[in-house]
Write a protein that holds these residues in place. Structure first.
Motif, PDB file in Angstrom:
ATOM      1  N   TYR A  19      39.234  34.166  42.259  1.00  0.00           N
ATOM      2  CA  TYR A  19      38.797  34.894  43.442  1.00  0.00           C
ATOM      3  C   TYR A  19      39.858  34.755  44.523  1.00  0.00           C
ATOM      4  CZ  TYR A  19      33.932  35.114  41.791  1.00  0.00           C
ATOM      5  OH  TYR A  19      32.779  35.378  41.094  1.00  0.00           O
ATOM      6  N   PHE A  52      32.851  26.522  41.562  1.00  0.00           N
ATOM      7  CA  PHE A  52      34.141  26.833  42.173  1.00  0.00           C
ATOM      8  C   PHE A  52      34.995  25.586  42.354  1.00  0.00           C
ATOM      9  CE2 PHE A  52      33.961  31.282  43.599  1.00  0.00           C
ATOM     10  CZ  PHE A  52      32.632  31.578  43.312  1.00  0.00           C
ATOM     11  N   GLY A  53      36.298  25.816  42.268  1.00  0.00           N
ATOM     12  CA  GLY A  53      37.247  24.757  42.588  1.00  0.00           C
ATOM     13  C   GLY A  53      37.445  24.655  44.085  1.00  0.00           C
ATOM     14  N   PRO A  54      38.301  23.730  44.531  1.00  0.00           N
ATOM     15  CA  PRO A  54      38.483  23.488  45.962  1.00  0.00           C
ATOM     16  C   PRO A  54      39.362  24.521  46.658  1.00  0.00           C
ATOM     17  CG  PRO A  54      39.857  22.022  44.707  1.00  0.00           C
ATOM     18  CD  PRO A  54      39.025  22.767  43.714  1.00  0.00           C
ATOM     19  N   ILE A 113      36.413  38.968  43.763  1.00  0.00           N
ATOM     20  CA  ILE A 113      36.810  38.589  42.410  1.00  0.00           C
ATOM     21  C   ILE A 113      38.080  39.326  42.012  1.00  0.00           C
ATOM     22  CG2 ILE A 113      35.380  40.334  41.261  1.00  0.00           C
ATOM     23  CD1 ILE A 113      34.843  38.118  39.109  1.00  0.00           C
ATOM     24  N   GLN A 121      40.182  34.823  48.764  1.00  0.00           N
ATOM     25  CA  GLN A 121      39.476  34.842  50.051  1.00  0.00           C
ATOM     26  C   GLN A 121      40.494  35.070  51.152  1.00  0.00           C
ATOM     27  OE1 GLN A 121      37.152  31.317  51.299  1.00  0.00           O
ATOM     28  NE2 GLN A 121      35.591  32.755  51.952  1.00  0.00           N
ATOM     29  N   ILE A 134      37.195  40.972  33.138  1.00  0.00           N
ATOM     30  CA  ILE A 134      37.169  41.642  34.438  1.00  0.00           C
ATOM     31  C   ILE A 134      38.576  41.647  34.995  1.00  0.00           C
ATOM     32  CG2 ILE A 134      36.379  41.572  36.845  1.00  0.00           C
ATOM     33  CD1 ILE A 134      33.845  40.222  35.934  1.00  0.00           C
ATOM     34  N   LYS A 170      37.660  35.888  55.583  1.00  0.00           N
ATOM     35  CA  LYS A 170      36.713  35.118  54.784  1.00  0.00           C
ATOM     36  C   LYS A 170      35.979  35.922  53.719  1.00  0.00           C
ATOM     37  CE  LYS A 170      37.636  31.394  57.071  1.00  0.00           C
ATOM     38  NZ  LYS A 170      38.492  30.378  56.442  1.00  0.00           N
ATOM     39  N   PHE A 171      36.428  37.169  53.458  1.00  0.00           N
ATOM     40  CA  PHE A 171      35.807  37.911  52.373  1.00  0.00           C
ATOM     41  C   PHE A 171      36.310  37.359  51.050  1.00  0.00           C
ATOM     42  CE2 PHE A 171      33.250  41.094  54.233  1.00  0.00           C
ATOM     43  CZ  PHE A 171      33.811  41.378  55.464  1.00  0.00           C
ATOM     44  N   LEU A 172      35.368  37.082  50.158  1.00  0.00           N
ATOM     45  CA  LEU A 172      35.689  36.500  48.856  1.00  0.00           C
ATOM     46  C   LEU A 172      35.557  37.598  47.814  1.00  0.00           C
ATOM     47  CD1 LEU A 172      36.276  33.574  47.881  1.00  0.00           C
ATOM     48  CD2 LEU A 172      33.869  33.398  47.344  1.00  0.00           C
ATOM     49  N   GLU A 184      39.900  43.372  38.459  1.00  0.00           N
ATOM     50  CA  GLU A 184      39.456  44.191  39.583  1.00  0.00           C
ATOM     51  C   GLU A 184      40.614  44.837  40.320  1.00  0.00           C
ATOM     52  OE1 GLU A 184      35.999  44.804  41.063  1.00  0.00           O
ATOM     53  OE2 GLU A 184      35.987  44.691  38.890  1.00  0.00           O
ATOM     54  N   PHE A 229      40.546  30.910  44.807  1.00  0.00           N
ATOM     55  CA  PHE A 229      39.573  30.015  44.188  1.00  0.00           C
ATOM     56  C   PHE A 229      39.449  30.317  42.708  1.00  0.00           C
ATOM     57  CE2 PHE A 229      37.766  27.779  47.713  1.00  0.00           C
ATOM     58  CZ  PHE A 229      37.873  28.629  48.798  1.00  0.00           C
ATOM     59  N   TYR A 272      37.186  32.321  36.225  1.00  0.00           N
ATOM     60  CA  TYR A 272      37.421  33.417  37.174  1.00  0.00           C
ATOM     61  C   TYR A 272      38.493  33.016  38.188  1.00  0.00           C
ATOM     62  CZ  TYR A 272      32.485  33.993  35.775  1.00  0.00           C
ATOM     63  OH  TYR A 272      31.306  34.098  35.077  1.00  0.00           O
ATOM     64  N   GLN A 320      28.065  29.949  38.946  1.00  0.00           N
ATOM     65  CA  GLN A 320      29.510  29.737  38.919  1.00  0.00           C
ATOM     66  C   GLN A 320      29.855  28.484  39.714  1.00  0.00           C
ATOM     67  OE1 GLN A 320      31.977  33.156  39.682  1.00  0.00           O
ATOM     68  NE2 GLN A 320      30.595  34.520  38.583  1.00  0.00           N
TER      69      GLN A 320
END
Lengths: 113, 117
Positions: free
Chosen positions: B35, B108-110, B45, B37, B56, B41-43, B58, B90, B33, B106
């Motif tokens: 994402y 997540f990466g850094p 997809i 942000q 997906i 700070k809204f994360l 979006e 992300f 995936y 899930q």
């Protein structure tokens, strides 16, 4: 996907139990409740997931009442290293789109000085 | 031995440029995936790929194009960068446990912090 509502922020003393409640009034029958934790400058990390009653793992407990319209994440002994944003998510895995996590604003959990 | 890695960690570029962010996972997962942000700070997809197939998308502008050369990699290419693209991106992965039911965990990466000037 069900909408969730959480407090924007919470402060707690170290050593205390911390409970973060999430409201999800329009949760669907097949929805699960999942919590993720995000430390500053890192990606979110899975904490716990449940469908009903109580779930406990080495990190936290998740309490879900019978009507499932809310859930409470409980951290047994808050420490400075638990300072993070905590996200409550509600949804299910579906054949047509797999996993689609919808993150809300989350709750910033901080140590109280 | 990082599970989900992204490069670069920081990316500063001018408006109008084209840039790519790379993601690799060594967990053997079959779903990946992207994402975004934003500053609040809204994360959210953006894309999801399962075994190199897009599942997906979006409503992301077509300036964003994910590319999955194999199931361990999902790169994000962005054309004609705009100021509003500044965010942290992300990458994440998950293993499909079942076709329906509880969401898979899930990983997540850094993150990659993209700044468009």
């Amino acid at each position: 996907l069900a909408k969730t509502t959480q407090p924007i922020s919470m402060d707690s003393y170290e050593g205390q139990e911390v409970n973060i409640t999430c409201s999800h009034n329009n949760i669907a029958t097949n929805d699960y409740i999942t919590w993720y934790q995000q430390f500053p400058s890192q990606g979110p990390r899975f904490i716990i997931q449940g469908y009903k009653t109580k779930v406990t793992n080495e990190v936290a407990s998740l309490f879900i009442p019978a009507d499932r319209k809310s859930s409470t994440l409980s951290l047994p002994r808050f420490s400075l290293s638990d300072t993070a944003v905590y996200y409550c998510l509600v949804g299910e895995r579906k054949r047509e789109y797999g996993n689609k996590l919808v993150f809300g604003a989350g709750t910033i959990l901080r140590v109280k000085s | 031995d990082t599970a989900v890695s992204q490069t670069p960690k920081y990316l500063v570029t001018q408006m109008g440029n084209d840039k790519s962010i790379k993601c690799e996972q060594n967990l053997g997962h079959d779903t990946m995936y992207w994402y975004k942000q934003d500053s609040k700070k809204f994360l959210k997809i953006m894309f999801s790929y399962n075994n190199k197939e897009l599942i997906i998308n979006e409503t992301v502008p077509n300036r964003f194009s994910p590319k999955s050369p194999d199931k361990a990699h999902l790169n994000l290419h962005i054309n004609s960068l705009e100021l509003g693209d500044s965010a942290v991106y992300f990458c994440a992965s998950s293993q499909e446990v079942r076709l329906a039911g509880s969401p898979d965990t899930q990983y997540f990466g850094p993150g990659t912090r993209l700044t468009v000037l």
